[in-house]
Each structure stands twice: as structure tokens, then as C-alpha cells.
Design a protein around this motif. Structure first.
Motif, PDB file in Angstrom:
ATOM      1  N   GLU A  63       0.815  -1.208   0.000  1.00  0.00           N
ATOM      2  CA  GLU A  63       0.000   0.000   0.000  1.00  0.00           C
ATOM      3  C   GLU A  63       0.852   1.263   0.000  1.00  0.00           C
ATOM      4  OE1 GLU A  63      -2.834  -0.171   3.189  1.00  0.00           O
ATOM      5  OE2 GLU A  63      -3.256  -2.279   2.786  1.00  0.00           O
ATOM      6  N   GLY A  64       2.170   1.102   0.076  1.00  0.00           N
ATOM      7  CA  GLY A  64       3.052   2.255   0.067  1.00  0.00           C
ATOM      8  C   GLY A  64       3.122   3.000   1.382  1.00  0.00           C
ATOM      9  N   LEU A  65       2.701   2.364   2.473  1.00  0.00           N
ATOM     10  CA  LEU A  65       2.681   3.017   3.785  1.00  0.00           C
ATOM     11  C   LEU A  65       4.036   2.824   4.469  1.00  0.00           C
ATOM     12  CD1 LEU A  65      -0.906   1.913   4.833  1.00  0.00           C
ATOM     13  CD2 LEU A  65      -0.195   4.071   3.818  1.00  0.00           C
ATOM     14  N   TRP A  66       5.032   3.578   4.017  1.00  0.00           N
ATOM     15  CA  TRP A  66       6.403   3.388   4.483  1.00  0.00           C
ATOM     16  C   TRP A  66       6.577   3.775   5.949  1.00  0.00           C
ATOM     17  CZ3 TRP A  66       8.429   7.929   6.203  1.00  0.00           C
ATOM     18  CH2 TRP A  66       7.872   9.103   5.714  1.00  0.00           C
ATOM     19  N   LEU A  67       5.668   4.594   6.491  1.00  0.00           N
ATOM     20  CA  LEU A  67       5.798   4.987   7.889  1.00  0.00           C
ATOM     21  C   LEU A  67       5.748   3.783   8.823  1.00  0.00           C
ATOM     22  CD1 LEU A  67       3.743   8.295   8.323  1.00  0.00           C
ATOM     23  CD2 LEU A  67       6.172   7.940   8.780  1.00  0.00           C
ATOM     24  N   TYR A  68       4.983   2.764   8.448  1.00  0.00           N
ATOM     25  CA  TYR A  68       4.911   1.564   9.280  1.00  0.00           C
ATOM     26  C   TYR A  68       6.285   0.917   9.387  1.00  0.00           C
ATOM     27  CZ  TYR A  68      -0.211   1.353   9.527  1.00  0.00           C
ATOM     28  OH  TYR A  68      -1.525   1.612   9.801  1.00  0.00           O
ATOM     29  N   GLU A  69       6.959   0.788   8.254  1.00  0.00           N
ATOM     30  CA  GLU A  69       8.266   0.124   8.239  1.00  0.00           C
ATOM     31  C   GLU A  69       9.282   0.905   9.064  1.00  0.00           C
ATOM     32  OE1 GLU A  69      10.093  -3.182   7.658  1.00  0.00           O
ATOM     33  OE2 GLU A  69       8.245  -2.861   6.512  1.00  0.00           O
ATOM     34  N   GLU A  70       9.140   2.202   9.059  1.00  0.00           N
ATOM     35  CA  GLU A  70      10.125   3.042   9.748  1.00  0.00           C
ATOM     36  C   GLU A  70       9.814   3.203  11.234  1.00  0.00           C
ATOM     37  OE1 GLU A  70      10.763   7.725   9.584  1.00  0.00           O
ATOM     38  OE2 GLU A  70      11.492   6.757   7.756  1.00  0.00           O
ATOM     39  N   ARG A  71       8.527   3.329  11.587  1.00  0.00           N
ATOM     40  CA  ARG A  71       8.181   3.745  12.945  1.00  0.00           C
ATOM     41  C   ARG A  71       7.342   2.750  13.740  1.00  0.00           C
ATOM     42  NH1 ARG A  71       6.678  10.151  11.875  1.00  0.00           N
ATOM     43  NH2 ARG A  71       8.551  10.628  10.664  1.00  0.00           N
ATOM     44  N   ALA A  72       6.801   1.727  13.074  1.00  0.00           N
ATOM     45  CA  ALA A  72       5.910   0.809  13.797  1.00  0.00           C
ATOM     46  C   ALA A  72       6.460  -0.610  13.896  1.00  0.00           C
ATOM     47  CB  ALA A  72       4.530   0.788  13.141  1.00  0.00           C
ATOM     48  N   TRP A  73       6.864  -1.192  12.761  1.00  0.00           N
ATOM     49  CA  TRP A  73       7.246  -2.613  12.766  1.00  0.00           C
ATOM     50  C   TRP A  73       8.456  -2.915  13.650  1.00  0.00           C
ATOM     51  CZ3 TRP A  73       3.408  -5.359  11.813  1.00  0.00           C
ATOM     52  CH2 TRP A  73       2.532  -5.113  10.769  1.00  0.00           C
ATOM     53  N   PRO A  74       9.490  -2.084  13.701  1.00  0.00           N
ATOM     54  CA  PRO A  74      10.603  -2.422  14.604  1.00  0.00           C
ATOM     55  C   PRO A  74      10.160  -2.557  16.059  1.00  0.00           C
ATOM     56  CG  PRO A  74      11.285  -0.742  13.037  1.00  0.00           C
ATOM     57  CD  PRO A  74       9.810  -0.902  12.869  1.00  0.00           C
ATOM     58  N   LEU A  75       9.297  -1.663  16.522  1.00  0.00           N
ATOM     59  CA  LEU A  75       8.805  -1.747  17.897  1.00  0.00           C
ATOM     60  C   LEU A  75       7.861  -2.928  18.082  1.00  0.00           C
ATOM     61  CD1 LEU A  75       8.230   2.044  18.583  1.00  0.00           C
ATOM     62  CD2 LEU A  75       9.858   0.561  19.752  1.00  0.00           C
ATOM     63  N   PHE A  76       7.056  -3.225  17.067  1.00  0.00           N
ATOM     64  CA  PHE A  76       6.179  -4.403  17.123  1.00  0.00           C
ATOM     65  C   PHE A  76       7.016  -5.667  17.278  1.00  0.00           C
ATOM     66  CE2 PHE A  76       4.104  -8.002  15.194  1.00  0.00           C
ATOM     67  CZ  PHE A  76       2.799  -7.943  15.665  1.00  0.00           C
ATOM     68  N   ASP A  77       8.043  -5.812  16.437  1.00  0.00           N
ATOM     69  CA  ASP A  77       8.899  -7.005  16.494  1.00  0.00           C
ATOM     70  C   ASP A  77       9.583  -7.131  17.860  1.00  0.00           C
ATOM     71  OD1 ASP A  77       8.220  -7.530  13.886  1.00  0.00           O
ATOM     72  OD2 ASP A  77      10.024  -6.631  13.032  1.00  0.00           O
ATOM     73  N   GLU A  78      10.031  -6.012  18.403  1.00  0.00           N
ATOM     74  CA  GLU A  78      10.717  -6.010  19.693  1.00  0.00           C
ATOM     75  C   GLU A  78       9.774  -6.477  20.808  1.00  0.00           C
ATOM     76  OE1 GLU A  78      12.701  -2.642  22.623  1.00  0.00           O
ATOM     77  OE2 GLU A  78      12.665  -2.290  20.448  1.00  0.00           O
ATOM     78  N   ALA A  79       8.554  -5.930  20.808  1.00  0.00           N
ATOM     79  CA  ALA A  79       7.582  -6.306  21.838  1.00  0.00           C
ATOM     80  C   ALA A  79       7.135  -7.750  21.672  1.00  0.00           C
ATOM     81  CB  ALA A  79       6.376  -5.368  21.780  1.00  0.00           C
ATOM     82  N   LEU A  80       6.961  -8.212  20.427  1.00  0.00           N
ATOM     83  CA  LEU A  80       6.543  -9.589  20.180  1.00  0.00           C
ATOM     84  C   LEU A  80       7.579 -10.570  20.722  1.00  0.00           C
ATOM     85  CD1 LEU A  80       4.551 -11.568  18.855  1.00  0.00           C
ATOM     86  CD2 LEU A  80       5.847 -11.305  16.719  1.00  0.00           C
ATOM     87  N   GLN A  81       8.839 -10.296  20.464  1.00  0.00           N
ATOM     88  CA  GLN A  81       9.894 -11.186  20.938  1.00  0.00           C
ATOM     89  C   GLN A  81       9.957 -11.207  22.466  1.00  0.00           C
ATOM     90  OE1 GLN A  81      11.634 -13.305  19.149  1.00  0.00           O
ATOM     91  NE2 GLN A  81      12.654 -14.052  21.015  1.00  0.00           N
ATOM     92  N   GLU A  82       9.827 -10.038  23.075  1.00  0.00           N
ATOM     93  CA  GLU A  82       9.908  -9.969  24.538  1.00  0.00           C
ATOM     94  C   GLU A  82       8.732 -10.686  25.191  1.00  0.00           C
ATOM     95  OE1 GLU A  82      10.593  -6.588  28.018  1.00  0.00           O
ATOM     96  OE2 GLU A  82      11.227  -6.246  25.945  1.00  0.00           O
ATOM     97  N   LEU A  83       7.541 -10.527  24.615  1.00  0.00           N
ATOM     98  CA  LEU A  83       6.361 -11.178  25.196  1.00  0.00           C
ATOM     99  C   LEU A  83       6.349 -12.679  24.925  1.00  0.00           C
ATOM    100  CD1 LEU A  83       3.687  -8.437  24.472  1.00  0.00           C
ATOM    101  CD2 LEU A  83       4.534  -9.177  26.706  1.00  0.00           C
ATOM    102  N   ARG A  84       7.022 -13.126  23.892  1.00  0.00           N
ATOM    103  CA  ARG A  84       7.170 -14.564  23.675  1.00  0.00           C
ATOM    104  C   ARG A  84       8.075 -15.168  24.753  1.00  0.00           C
ATOM    105  NH1 ARG A  84       7.868 -15.004  17.041  1.00  0.00           N
ATOM    106  NH2 ARG A  84       5.653 -15.441  16.600  1.00  0.00           N
ATOM    107  N   GLU A  85       9.117 -14.437  25.098  1.00  0.00           N
ATOM    108  CA  GLU A  85      10.038 -14.942  26.111  1.00  0.00           C
ATOM    109  C   GLU A  85       9.465 -14.824  27.519  1.00  0.00           C
ATOM    110  OE1 GLU A  85      13.482 -12.589  25.430  1.00  0.00           O
ATOM    111  OE2 GLU A  85      14.027 -13.587  23.536  1.00  0.00           O
ATOM    112  N   ASN A  86       8.595 -13.840  27.725  1.00  0.00           N
ATOM    113  CA  ASN A  86       8.023 -13.620  29.055  1.00  0.00           C
ATOM    114  C   ASN A  86       6.545 -13.244  28.895  1.00  0.00           C
ATOM    115  OD1 ASN A  86       7.635 -13.195  31.780  1.00  0.00           O
ATOM    116  ND2 ASN A  86       8.675 -11.198  31.809  1.00  0.00           N
ATOM    117  N   PRO A  87       5.675 -14.229  28.598  1.00  0.00           N
ATOM    118  CA  PRO A  87       4.266 -13.941  28.272  1.00  0.00           C
ATOM    119  C   PRO A  87       3.516 -13.208  29.370  1.00  0.00           C
ATOM    120  CG  PRO A  87       4.837 -16.202  27.706  1.00  0.00           C
ATOM    121  CD  PRO A  87       5.975 -15.663  28.509  1.00  0.00           C
ATOM    122  N   SER A  88       3.871 -13.421  30.632  1.00  0.00           N
ATOM    123  CA  SER A  88       3.123 -12.800  31.726  1.00  0.00           C
ATOM    124  C   SER A  88       3.816 -11.563  32.280  1.00  0.00           C
ATOM    125  CB  SER A  88       2.922 -13.815  32.859  1.00  0.00           C
ATOM    126  OG  SER A  88       4.171 -14.281  33.343  1.00  0.00           O
TER     127      SER A  88
END
Length: 631
Positions: free
Chosen positions: A581-606
Motif C-alpha cells: 500500500e506504500g505506507l512506508w511509515l509503518y516500516e520506519e516507525r511501527a514494525w521495529p517496535l512491534f517485532d521487539e515487543a513480540l519477541q519480549e512477550l514470547r520470552e516472558n508472556p506474563s
């Protein structure tokens, strides 16, 4: 005279006869793609073609066996058919894209039932594979331009029929069949190639039949000569031309998987900006030919407007395009059961601009009091696809349909197992136990035919239930992933917006207070009220950041608790859709933080990660706090 000598003399005589024969008695050579093929057959591509030494160069043709993104098919009389590949995401044979189509244009209840939103699955039939042989996409082809008057002359003049025999026609037959076409082509330039209009549904099918008859005959001859057929095959089955379904048409009109997807607003038609090379929504005059009724020429030349991201021209306006489907009303929950005439898509040059768009659809009856209905704006856009249950060997270069396609059977079994797999969803253990009991009961009661049939029906019902659960879970995960990424982006945008507003508030207040006349005037009070509203709106937005952060983390936690393989597949699909869709802001400002939080919550779900991610999401908070303190 000895027999051998007679045979040699007969052979020599045959060769002399062949050489001495007039040209009109010899077979024509196979149609080839000309270097300037796009000039009259794809004027949109010709307009955009690069020039070398003052000469425009058409895109080169590629081998159909490679399933190129742009397919050029040579036709008789020097004509061509340009087609664009429309990809649908697929990891298995049973995957499809669930698309949201249609939309409201206003005007009352009738329009709601005519143009309403609906959900449609779309998938291609051609398999596109990765380097390891794994399925990555399924595709179909759609003509890049509307069917033109010159292409139509191949049907009405008999050229396609002349080439549909067992052998190619001789020069005299070919010249006679192309005479009407050649006369028309001599009067036309690339700037005024018109669409063929005024076609009935039956005339449209006649065009498909003639096109297929030529394609099959010429492909058969080329295969015998050791060449590729005219169109791509799927395993041992040839592709064929037909009218697109409504869903296929609209998916392509919206740009397919390279465009906005089909989940955009109804009027969105994405184009690539030539100056910035970015993606934007095209304005109606840029993408559609339409008239106010005062022009002497109703229909414009094909390819005269900007293409969509899939490389398709005139999907909106100009000629209305006949589809394969029967017309049905759109209920709020589903398509209505009554079927009527055939469906025209995209509007036409006389459709009011307020109603034009990729969602526009209209019904045309097959018959009227005068016979077959052929509406003046009705034209066609051929599509190309293979059968679904393909026969023959899947090996490249093997063109046989008399073999069992064992690869299809194996991939269908794998897709079925994946679709009906019992996953970690509520009630999974009970459904797994039920399936095991069914299998055991089937073995014990194998000699009871009625019991066996009942057990099979129950098993099918369980599989249908599991498939529905899996698809719903996948859609739920995709919605969670996108909502979480959008939430992160909103938090960051609102945070930065807060800084901007806080920096401007003192200047705005000073501007009003420093002008005594304005301060006493009603306009000054209006400005003070506006400033106060702006500050209250800012406070409301900033107050939401904490709750937005909790919501985002809750969504990411729900993704983190899913099996890694499923979650990673869904995250990748959503990221690809957002990127398309050409929404480059997601790649720059959203996905890195999403990936970081996903990994941390996988390691420590609670784990309680709220404070840490509030600071990471809302990086502008320290600056805002300082500005507030200064004010």
C-alpha cells in the motif's frame, strides 16, 4: 526403370514443385511479436515507452513458459494481445485472498443493494514457485487494455478463423482475411485506438471462442515445432481465454496484491507518480475517460489515462466491461439468491463522475423485445487462466494432458491437512479426541456400509468446522497484528503532534493578546475559543496514549501466545500488504517496535512491560513535559 530411381526422381520433382509454387500456395510463417508491437495494441505502454534516437521502444516479449509479469501474445494480421499477471498470495493450493469488494455511492436504498460491500474470495490458477519449488503465489492474467476495434476486426474479418485450422493459411487466404483489418489499421494512429463497444454477452463469448480456437491451433503447431505454446500452461493443461468473474475483475481493478489490496475505500485507485516514483490515489480525470455529453466522441482512445499499479488501463470509465457472472443484488449479509442478467463493471464514458469507481456495477439483460441486448457502452477485457483440476505432467516443457497429475494430488492432500489441522484453539482437545474416535469406529465398522457413510459425513463436518475455525483465527490474528502496528504508529504520531501544538500555543495566545482591537472584537473571542478547543483536544489525545499502549501490548500478547509458525506467517502477510500500500511509515516507525515487543512477550508472556514500552512508543513525552512546564 528401377524402383529406387523412380523414388529419387519423384522426390526431386516434389522439391522443384515446392520451390516453383507461387507464394500464395505456401503456409504463412508463425506470427511473431513485432518490435513496435505496443504502438496500436497497447497505446498506454507506447505512450510511456522510452525513446532511443527518437524511436520509442516497446517492452520486449518474454517466453510464455516463464509466466512473465507482462505477457505479449502475437495474433494474426500483425496484432497482439498484451496481458498483465495478477498475483494472489498462496502457500497451498487451497489458499485464497479474502477480499472486501463493492461500496456505496449514495442515492438511496436501490444503490445500496446494487453497489453494496461484500466479501469475495479470489485466487489465481497458475502456480508461482520459489527456488525450492514451494508454492508462493497463484496468478491469472488480465488484458492490460480494453479489447480494441482492431483486435475485433480479426474476428469479424475472419482472420482468427483462418488461423484456427490444422495448418497455417497460405498468403492469399491470410491477405483476404486481413483486408478489412488492414484498411482500418491504416486509418488509425496510436493516439486514437478505440475500444470495441456495442457487444452483447453472446458476441463477447464469440470473441473468446475465436481467440481460443486460434490460440489452441497455433500452440499445437508450435509445440510440434519444438517451441513454447502461445500461452502459459499449468502442468499439462493449456491456459484459455474467458471473461473475468466480478471478483477477479475488481481485484485486478484495485491493483491486485501489488495495489491497495481490495480493502480500500471504494473510490481509491492507486497509481505510481512519475515524478516522485511514489504511490498515491489517482484523481478521476487521471484514470478514467468520461464525457459530459457535449463531445462528438463518446469513447476515448484506450490507454489514454494512467494505469493502476497492476499495469491495467481504463478499468474505470470508457467502455463498460462485460463479466462472466450473472447479476445478483447485494444484501447486507451476503449476495441475494436470485440471478438475473449479466454484469457490466467499471462504468462507462457516460456514467456520472460521482458514480464512477472500481466498485461500479450494472445489470444488462440477455434479451429485450428486439432480441439480444447489446448496450452501446459494452466492451470486453479478456482474462487468461488454466483449469483448476489440471491433468498431465508438471515438468516444464511436457505438454501432455493424458497423464495423472500426481503433484496436484499430493499438494491438495497437504493443503487439506493444513486447512483442517486441529490447532491450539478453544475445544481443540475435544475435537482431536472426536476425530480419533471416528477413525477407530471406522475401522471397527468397516463392513457396515451405512455406518461407514454416516461416519464419513461426521468426519467431513468436523473438517469443515476446523477449517472455519482456522480461517477465522487467521483473520483474527491478522486484524490484531495490523491494529497493533497502527496503534504504535498513532501513539508516535500523536506524541509528535503534541510537541508541535505545544510549541505553537504560546504564539497563538500572544497573537490574540497583543492586539487590543482584536482582543475586544468578537473575532478575538472566536480565536480564543478555538485555541482552548485545540488545547482540550490535545489533552484528550495525549490522555489516550496510556490506554492505547495497554491495548497495543494486549494485542501483541495475543499474537505472542500463538504457535510461532502461524503467527510469523500472519505477521509476514500483514507486513507485505501494508508495504504494497506504500505506507512506508509503518516500516520506519511501527514494525521495529512491534517485532521487539513480540519477541519480549514470547520470552516472558506474563511479564509487565507497560512502563518500558510506554517510553519506547511515546518517545516525545519528555519534550512535551518540558514544554508544559515552561508554559
Amino acid at each position: 526403370m528401377p524402383i529406387e530411381k523412380c523414388k529419387r526422381l519423384a522426390g526431386v520433382a516434389a522439391i522443384i514443385t515446392l520451390i516453383a509454387a507461387p507464394l500464395s500456395a505456401q503456409e504463412m510463417p508463425a506470427p511473431q511479436v513485432a518490435t513496435d508491437w505496443c504502438q496500436l495494441d497497447a497505446p498506454g505502454l507506447f505512450r510511456a515507452a522510452a525513446e532511443t534516437d527518437g524511436v520509442k521502444e516497446c517492452p520486449p516479449a518474454q517466453d510464455p513458459a516463464t509466466r512473465p509479469r507482462a505477457l505479449v501474445i502475437p495474433l494474426p494480421c500483425g496484432r497482439h494481445l498484451a496481458m498483465a499477471r495478477i498475483d494472489t498470495p498462496a502457500g497451498t493450493l487451497l489458499d485464497h485472498d479474502i477480499t472486501s469488494q463493492g461500496g456505496l455511492f449514495g442515492g438511496g436504498l436501490r444503490e445500496r443493494y446494487l453497489q453494496g460491500r461484500r466479501t469475495e474470495p479470489v485466487a489465481g490458477g497458475y502456480s508461482l514457485r520459489g527456488t525450492a519449488g514451494n508454492l508462493i503465489r497463484r496468478a491469472y492474467y488480465v488484458a492490460s487494455h480494453e479489447w480494441t476495434v482492431l483486435q475485433d476486426a480479426l474476428v469479424t474479418g475472419g482472420a482468427l478463423e483462418a488461423w484456427a485450422g490444422e495448418s497455417r493459411p497460405d498468403a492469399a487466404t491470410d491477405a483476404a482475411a486481413c483486408a478489412a483489418h488492414d484498411a482500418a489499421a491504416a486509418r488509425i494512429t496510436w493516439r486514437d485506438v478505440a475500444p470495441s463497444t456495442g457487444l452483447s454477452y453472446f458476441a463477447a463469448q464469440d470473441r473468446m471462442r475465436a481467440l481460443n480456437a486460434y490460440m489452441v491451433a497455433e500452440s499445437r503447431r508450435r509445440i510440434a515445432e519444438g517451441q513454447s505454446p502461445l500461452v502459459p500452461w499449468e502442468a499439462g493443461s493449456t491456459g484459455f481465454f474467458r471473461l473475468p468473474s466480478e471478483a477477479e475483475w475488481e481485484y485486478a481493478a484495485r491493483g491486485g496484491s501489488v495495489g491497495v489490496g481490495v480493502n480500500a475505500e471504494v473510490a481509491v485507485y492507486l497509481v505510481r507518480d512519475a515524478e516522485t516514483d511514489g504511490i498515491r490515489a489517482g484523481e478521476l480525470p487521471e484514470i478514467a475517460h468520461f464525457t459530459d455529453g457535449t463531445s462528438r466522441r463518446t469513447f476515448g482512445p484506450v490507454g489514454g489515462r494512467m494505469p493502476n499499479l497492476a499495469g491495467l488501463y481504463d478499468m474505470v470509465g470508457n467502455a463498460a466491461e462485460i463479466t462472466q457472472d450473472l447479476f445478483r443484488l447485494v444484501r447486507p449479509d451476503m449476495l441475494h439468491g436470485a440471478r438475473g442478467g449479466y454484469v457490466l463493471r467499471g462504468g462507462n464514458a457516460l456514467t456520472p463522475p460521482s458514480a464512477l469507481g472500481v466498485a461500479h456495477r450494472a445489470e444488462a439483460p440477455f434479451y429485450g423485445i428486439d432480441g439480444e441486448v447489446a448496450l452501446a457502452p459494452a466492451g470486453i477485457r479478456p482474462m487468461l487462466g488454466p483449469p483448476i483440476l489440471t491433468a498431465g505432467a508438471p515438468e516444464p516443457g511436457v505438454f501432455r494432458s493424458d497423464l495423472r497429475n500426481t503433484q496436484f494430488d499430493a499438494e491438495l492432500a497437504e493443503a487439506h491437512a493444513e486447512l483442517t489441522k486441529i490447532r491450539q484453539t478453544p475445544g481443540a482437545a475435544f475435537r482431536d479426541e472426536a476425530r480419533a474416535l471416528l477413525a477407530a469406529a471406522g475401522r471397527d465398522g468397516a463392513d457396515d456400509d451405512e455406518l461407514q457413510r454416516q461416519l464419513e459425513r461426521v468426519e467431513v463436518a468436523l473438517e469443515q468446522s476446523e477449517a472455519a475455525i482456522n480461517e477465522a483465527r487467521r483473520a483474527e490474528l491478522a486484524a490484531s497484528v495490523r491494529a497493533a502496528a497502527t496503534g504504535i504508529l498513532n501513539i508516535r504520531v500523536n506524541g509528535v503532534m503534541g510537541i508541535t501544538i505545544l510549541q505553537q500555543l504560546p504564539d497563538l495566545r500572544e497573537m490574540v493578546a497583543s492586539d487590543p482591537e482584536l482582543a475586544q472584537h468578537s473575532e478575538g473571542q472566536r480565536l480564543r475559543d478555538a485555541i482552548n478547543r485545540l488545547e482540550r483536544d490535545l489533552d484528550a489525545r495525549l490522555a489516550m496514549i496510556d490506554s492505547q499502549t495497554r491495548t497495543v501490548l494486549s494485542l501483541i500478547r495475543s499474537v505472542a501466545t500463538q504457535p510461532d509458525t502461524l503467527a510469523d506467517e500472519v505477521v509476514a502477510e500483514v507486513r507485505a500488504a501494508v508495504s504494497a500500500e506504500g505506507l512506508w511509515l509503518y516500516e520506519e516507525r511501527a514494525w521495529p517496535l512491534f517485532d521487539e515487543a513480540l519477541q519480549e512477550l514470547r520470552e516472558n508472556p506474563s511479564g509487565d512491560v507497560f512502563d518500558a514500552y510506554l517510553a519506547r512508543f511515546d518517545t516525545a513525552r519528555p519534550v512535551r513535559d518540558r514544554l508544559r512546564a515552561e508554559q
